[in-house]
Design a protein around this motif. Structure first.
Motif, short mmCIF file in Angstrom:
data_model
loop_
_atom_site.label_atom_id
_atom_site.label_comp_id
_atom_site.label_asym_id
_atom_site.label_seq_id
_atom_site.Cartn_x
_atom_site.Cartn_y
_atom_site.Cartn_z
N ALA A 80 1.00 -1.32 0.13
CA ALA A 80 -0.12 0.10 0.02
C ALA A 80 0.81 1.47 0.09
O ALA A 80 0.48 1.93 -0.97
N ALA A 81 1.90 1.29 0.75
CA ALA A 81 2.83 2.51 0.81
C ALA A 81 3.40 2.57 -0.38
O ALA A 81 3.69 3.76 -0.89
N ALA A 82 3.92 1.52 -1.13
CA ALA A 82 4.87 1.42 -2.15
C ALA A 82 3.99 2.04 -3.39
O ALA A 82 4.19 3.02 -4.02
N THR A 83 2.67 1.57 -3.25
CA THR A 83 1.68 2.18 -4.64
C THR A 83 1.36 3.64 -4.15
O THR A 83 1.45 4.37 -5.26
N HIS A 84 1.05 3.85 -3.03
CA HIS A 84 0.68 5.46 -2.69
C HIS A 84 2.03 6.17 -3.07
O HIS A 84 1.60 7.20 -3.57
N LYS A 85 3.11 5.99 -3.05
CA LYS A 85 4.34 6.54 -3.37
C LYS A 85 4.58 6.42 -4.97
O LYS A 85 5.55 7.09 -5.31
N GLY A 86 4.02 5.91 -5.58
CA GLY A 86 4.20 5.47 -6.93
C GLY A 86 5.36 4.60 -7.49
O GLY A 86 5.96 4.62 -8.37
N VAL A 87 5.72 3.78 -6.47
CA VAL A 87 6.95 2.67 -6.76
C VAL A 87 6.15 1.51 -7.42
O VAL A 87 5.23 1.10 -6.87
N LYS A 88 6.77 1.05 -8.56
CA LYS A 88 6.39 -0.04 -9.06
C LYS A 88 6.78 -1.16 -8.78
O LYS A 88 7.92 -1.52 -9.11
N VAL A 89 6.28 -1.86 -7.75
CA VAL A 89 6.73 -3.26 -7.07
C VAL A 89 5.36 -3.80 -6.79
O VAL A 89 4.45 -3.09 -6.49
#
Length: 92
Positions: free
Chosen positions: A75-84
Motif C-alpha cells: 500500500a505504501a509503495a503504491t501510494h508513493k508511485g513505486v512500481k513493485v
C-alpha cells in the motif's frame, strides 16, 4: 484472520498516527535513529505475538502478521508511485 480495510481502518488509525509521529522524530534524528525505531517497532510486534499466544496460535498469527506487513508495504509503495508487487507464496 484477514482484515478488510473497513475492519482494519478504525482499529489502526490511532496507532498509525502515533507511530508516524515517532517515525518523523526518528528520521529527523538521523539514519541510525530511524533504523533503530523501525527495528524496535518490529521487535515489539514480535514480542507481543510471542507473549500473548499459546503455542498452537504462533503459526496462524505469524502468517497473518507477515501478510499484513506485506500488505502495508504494498500500500505504501503504491501510494508513493513505486512500481513493485509483492508476491505471496502459499503452501498447502
Amino acid at each position: 484472520m484477514s482484515m478488510t480495510k473497513e475492519v482494519n481502518e478504525p482499529h489502526t488509525n490511532e496507532i498509525i498516527q502515533f507511530l508516524q509521529e515517532k517515525n518523523e522524530e526518528a528520521k529527523e534524528a538521523g539514519i541510525e535513529q530511524h533504523a533503530r525505531f523501525v527495528m524496535s517497532v518490529a521487535f515489539t510486534l514480535g514480542s507481543l505475538i510471542g507473549f500473548d499466544l499459546k503455542p498452537e496460535g504462533y503459526g496462524p498469527m505469524v502468517g497473518a502478521t507477515i501478510e499484513a506487513l506485506t500488505d502495508g508495504l504494498q500500500a505504501a509503495a503504491t501510494h508513493k508511485g513505486v512500481k513493485v508487487t509483492f508476491v505471496k507464496v502459499v503452501r498447502d
